[in-house]
Design a protein around this motif. Structure first.
Motif, short mmCIF file in Angstrom:
data_model
loop_
_atom_site.label_atom_id
_atom_site.label_comp_id
_atom_site.label_asym_id
_atom_site.label_seq_id
_atom_site.Cartn_x
_atom_site.Cartn_y
_atom_site.Cartn_z
N UNK A 1 0.83 -1.21 0.00
CA UNK A 1 0.00 0.00 0.00
C UNK A 1 0.86 1.26 0.00
N UNK A 2 1.93 1.23 0.79
CA UNK A 2 2.82 2.40 0.85
C UNK A 2 3.45 2.67 -0.51
N UNK A 3 3.98 1.64 -1.14
CA UNK A 3 4.61 1.83 -2.44
C UNK A 3 3.60 2.21 -3.51
N UNK A 4 2.40 1.68 -3.42
CA UNK A 4 1.37 1.97 -4.42
C UNK A 4 0.82 3.38 -4.30
N UNK A 5 0.54 3.79 -3.05
CA UNK A 5 -0.16 5.06 -2.83
C UNK A 5 0.75 6.19 -2.39
N UNK A 6 1.98 5.89 -2.00
CA UNK A 6 2.89 6.94 -1.55
C UNK A 6 2.77 7.28 -0.09
N UNK A 7 1.72 6.80 0.57
CA UNK A 7 1.58 6.99 2.01
C UNK A 7 0.63 5.93 2.55
N UNK A 8 0.70 5.71 3.85
CA UNK A 8 -0.14 4.70 4.48
C UNK A 8 -0.38 5.11 5.92
N UNK A 9 -1.59 4.82 6.40
CA UNK A 9 -1.93 5.06 7.80
C UNK A 9 -2.78 3.88 8.27
N UNK A 10 -3.11 3.86 9.56
CA UNK A 10 -3.92 2.78 10.08
C UNK A 10 -3.22 1.44 10.06
N UNK A 11 -1.91 1.44 10.20
CA UNK A 11 -1.13 0.20 10.12
C UNK A 11 -0.92 -0.39 11.52
N UNK A 12 -0.50 -1.64 11.54
CA UNK A 12 -0.21 -2.32 12.80
C UNK A 12 1.03 -1.73 13.47
N UNK A 13 1.09 -1.85 14.78
CA UNK A 13 2.25 -1.36 15.51
C UNK A 13 3.54 -2.02 15.03
N UNK A 14 3.46 -3.29 14.64
CA UNK A 14 4.65 -4.00 14.15
C UNK A 14 5.26 -3.30 12.94
#
Length: 243
Positions: A1-14
């Motif tokens: 998701x990060x590579x596709x969209x350029x940013x990501x949120x709502x991810x797991x603590x890991x």
């Protein structure tokens, strides 16, 4: 998701923890460990597939076009959001994720009361109680799969090995899978680099970074960490043990 969209949120603590470990090792190795080298993978692969007869000069001209995208320091990294610095950037966690997963599985086993195990989830982590002997593990010779370069005792530690000849991106086997962010190339400096550290994640990240670093710079980096040992087979088959 990060590579596709350029940013990501709502991810797991890991995921956030793993990204902070990557940042820590980027700084520790003065940028030799740099997850933004994914763009080099993509550029080499795509150009070679489109131009199988490409010369080294053509390849270097192609990858020079993406040099500015090797920018880990520009990435926004917070517990709420991770955002890439520039359009076209991408990251790979291939140089640390296997070690991280090995550590997480080890932690899960320990929570279940298991204190004697050898875990291999891409890298190795030993669990040894005080009344048991350490595990014996071997470092394979990358040029002869049946031979061992060295045998080591592994107790409550992680171990990782990186080899530039373990996988290739070019048909003529001139381009390995470990890239030097400074030169934009797979340097083939060493045949094998093994690191033993307190965690498999640290061993994994350092084995990746040390594969592109001169011995003197590896030794300098080792002064900043504790309980880390390094075993190197260079391209002339000279063997080095550093700690």
């Amino acid at each position: 998701r990060l590579n596709r969209d350029g940013e990501v949120s709502g991810f797991a603590n890991d995921f956030y923890y793993l990204m902070t470990l990557a940042d820590e090792h980027f700084k520790l190795t003065q940028g030799a460990f740099n997850p933004t080298v994914q763009v080099l993978w993509d550029s080499y692969r795509d150009f070679i597939m489109a131009h199988p007869a490409a010369t080294p000069e053509m390849l270097m001209a192609e990858v020079e076009r993406v040099r500015d995208l090797l920018d880990w320091e520009g990435i926004e990294l917070t517990p709420e959001r991770v955002r890439l610095a520039k359009p076209g950037q991408a990251i790979t966690l291939n140089g640390i994720a296997q070690g991280f997963i090995t550590d997480r599985i080890t932690d899960l086993l320990k929570r279940q009361g298991i204190d004697h195990a050898l875990v291999n989830m891409g890298e190795i982590r030993g669990l040894v109680p005080s009344d048991k002997q350490a595990w014996t593990v071997g470092i394979s010779d990358p040029e002869s799969g049946q031979a061992l370069l060295q045998q080591l005792s592994l107790a409550n530690q992680g171990m990782a090995t990186s080899s530039s000849i373990g996988s290739y991106l070019s048909y003529d086997k001139n381009i390995g899978h470990i890239f030097n962010p400074s030169t934009l190339q797979s340097d083939h400096r060493y045949l094998s680099v093994t690191v033993v550290a307190n965690t498999a994640a640290q061993a994994d990240a350092l084995a990746t970074a040390f594969s592109t670093m001169p011995l003197a710079l590896i030794q300098e980096t080792l002064q900043k960490v504790t309980d880390v040992a390094v075993y190197v087979l260079d391209s002339d088959r000279q063997w080095y043990e550093l700690s």
